[in-house]
Design a protein around this motif. Sequence first.
Motif, short mmCIF file in Angstrom:
data_model
loop_
_atom_site.label_atom_id
_atom_site.label_comp_id
_atom_site.label_asym_id
_atom_site.label_seq_id
_atom_site.Cartn_x
_atom_site.Cartn_y
_atom_site.Cartn_z
N LEU A 139 0.81 -1.22 0.00
CA LEU A 139 0.00 0.00 0.00
C LEU A 139 0.84 1.27 0.00
O LEU A 139 0.48 2.27 -0.62
N SER A 140 1.98 1.23 0.69
CA SER A 140 2.72 2.47 0.92
C SER A 140 3.95 2.65 0.05
O SER A 140 4.49 3.74 -0.06
N LEU A 141 4.42 1.57 -0.61
CA LEU A 141 5.68 1.68 -1.35
C LEU A 141 5.57 1.18 -2.79
O LEU A 141 6.57 0.82 -3.39
N VAL A 142 4.37 1.20 -3.35
CA VAL A 142 4.18 0.65 -4.68
C VAL A 142 5.07 1.33 -5.71
O VAL A 142 5.68 0.69 -6.56
N GLU A 143 5.17 2.65 -5.67
CA GLU A 143 5.95 3.37 -6.66
C GLU A 143 7.24 3.95 -6.11
O GLU A 143 7.97 4.65 -6.79
N ALA A 144 7.50 3.70 -4.84
CA ALA A 144 8.67 4.31 -4.21
C ALA A 144 9.96 3.68 -4.70
O ALA A 144 10.00 2.53 -5.13
N LYS A 145 11.05 4.43 -4.60
CA LYS A 145 12.35 3.93 -5.05
C LYS A 145 12.84 2.78 -4.19
O LYS A 145 13.67 1.97 -4.62
N GLU A 146 12.34 2.70 -2.96
CA GLU A 146 12.78 1.63 -2.07
C GLU A 146 12.13 0.29 -2.40
O GLU A 146 12.67 -0.76 -2.09
N ALA A 147 10.95 0.32 -3.00
CA ALA A 147 10.15 -0.89 -3.20
C ALA A 147 10.89 -2.00 -3.93
O ALA A 147 10.87 -3.15 -3.48
N PRO A 148 11.56 -1.73 -5.06
CA PRO A 148 12.22 -2.83 -5.78
C PRO A 148 13.30 -3.52 -4.95
O PRO A 148 13.51 -4.73 -5.10
N LEU A 149 13.96 -2.79 -4.08
CA LEU A 149 15.02 -3.39 -3.26
C LEU A 149 14.44 -4.37 -2.25
O LEU A 149 14.97 -5.46 -2.05
N ILE A 150 13.33 -4.00 -1.64
CA ILE A 150 12.67 -4.89 -0.69
C ILE A 150 12.07 -6.08 -1.43
O ILE A 150 12.17 -7.22 -0.98
N GLN A 151 11.45 -5.82 -2.58
CA GLN A 151 10.87 -6.89 -3.38
C GLN A 151 11.94 -7.88 -3.85
O GLN A 151 11.72 -9.09 -3.90
N LEU A 152 13.10 -7.34 -4.19
CA LEU A 152 14.21 -8.20 -4.63
C LEU A 152 14.61 -9.15 -3.52
O LEU A 152 14.81 -10.35 -3.74
N GLY A 153 14.74 -8.61 -2.30
CA GLY A 153 15.08 -9.46 -1.16
C GLY A 153 14.03 -10.54 -0.94
O GLY A 153 14.36 -11.70 -0.66
N LYS A 154 12.77 -10.17 -1.09
CA LYS A 154 11.67 -11.12 -0.88
C LYS A 154 11.74 -12.27 -1.88
O LYS A 154 11.67 -13.45 -1.50
N VAL A 155 11.90 -11.97 -3.16
CA VAL A 155 11.87 -13.02 -4.18
C VAL A 155 13.14 -13.87 -4.15
O VAL A 155 13.10 -15.09 -4.33
N VAL A 156 14.30 -13.25 -3.89
CA VAL A 156 15.55 -14.02 -3.78
C VAL A 156 15.47 -15.00 -2.62
O VAL A 156 15.86 -16.17 -2.74
N GLU A 157 14.94 -14.56 -1.49
CA GLU A 157 14.83 -15.44 -0.33
C GLU A 157 13.89 -16.60 -0.61
O GLU A 157 14.18 -17.74 -0.24
N ARG A 158 12.78 -16.31 -1.27
CA ARG A 158 11.83 -17.38 -1.59
C ARG A 158 12.47 -18.41 -2.52
O ARG A 158 12.32 -19.62 -2.32
N MET A 159 13.17 -17.95 -3.54
CA MET A 159 13.84 -18.85 -4.48
C MET A 159 14.91 -19.67 -3.76
O MET A 159 15.05 -20.88 -3.97
N ASP A 160 15.69 -19.02 -2.93
CA ASP A 160 16.76 -19.67 -2.18
C ASP A 160 16.22 -20.81 -1.32
O ASP A 160 16.74 -21.93 -1.33
N LEU A 161 15.15 -20.54 -0.57
CA LEU A 161 14.62 -21.55 0.32
C LEU A 161 13.95 -22.69 -0.44
O LEU A 161 14.01 -23.85 0.00
N ASN A 162 13.33 -22.39 -1.56
CA ASN A 162 12.73 -23.46 -2.37
C ASN A 162 13.78 -24.47 -2.82
O ASN A 162 13.53 -25.67 -2.86
N ILE A 163 14.96 -23.95 -3.14
CA ILE A 163 16.03 -24.84 -3.59
C ILE A 163 16.67 -25.57 -2.41
O ILE A 163 16.87 -26.79 -2.43
N ARG A 164 16.98 -24.84 -1.34
CA ARG A 164 17.65 -25.46 -0.19
C ARG A 164 16.78 -26.51 0.50
O ARG A 164 17.26 -27.58 0.88
N LEU A 165 15.50 -26.18 0.68
CA LEU A 165 14.63 -27.05 1.46
C LEU A 165 13.96 -28.14 0.64
O LEU A 165 13.73 -29.24 1.14
N TYR A 166 13.62 -27.79 -0.59
CA TYR A 166 12.84 -28.75 -1.38
C TYR A 166 13.56 -29.23 -2.64
O TYR A 166 12.97 -29.97 -3.44
N ASP A 167 14.82 -28.82 -2.81
CA ASP A 167 15.57 -29.20 -4.01
C ASP A 167 14.77 -28.89 -5.27
O ASP A 167 14.81 -29.64 -6.25
#
Length: 220
Positions: A139-167
């Motif tokens: 709601l608060s950071l959709v267009e903000a310059k900070e948003a992509p950096l937080i989103q990047l962390g979110k998606v990288v972490e999800r991908m990382d755990l999918n591989i580590r935990l579930y191969d």
Amino acid sequence: MILIAPQSAEHLYWMGRYIQRAESMTRLIIELFDKILDENFDEAKTFYEKLGIEMSYDSAQMFLRKTVFDLEYASLCDTVNSARENAILTRSHLSNRMFSRINALYLAYQKAKEERTVSLYWLEGTLKELDSIWGNFELSLVEAKEAPLIQLGKVVERMDLNIRLYDSIEAALLDVEKLNSIAEKVRPNHKRVALSSSNRYKTLQTINSVFGALTTTHES
């Protein structure tokens, strides 16, 4: 590169990673708790071995306390604390509501740690707080310059755990286009990532090197 100080960019990225880690691991712990009770008592040991953690417990409740409070650098309490520390360091870049939600989650964990009490019901309740954090983010950071950096962390972490935990490189592949789309918002000339290798270690290295490449590559 988005016009934001490199150190702040890194803290925003890791804040996103830690929040996503808290969410993913909370869901996993709830699932493992049920399996310990009803299916396979040693189920959690196998999963935590994939993270390089030796897990031991005498009961499902002991497993719950250990994963929430006592795993050094890997407990949910430590993960939430790390998310809050990065939020504090980037306080000026966050909305008041989002920061307050992160802080509220941290305080809930600190209270539970002091009282040394935790239940599955309480843990499920923390997922609602995590959902609120992401909701306030959208709601608060959709267009903000900070948003992509937080989103990047979110998606990288999800991908990382999918591989580590579930191969599951296949699950990670589903997020590649999203990863590239976010990375291009951080740096328009981002070299798109392609995951074609079945080597999980090479794939993990590729995924986890994206942020570093975005912040160190010079404009041509």
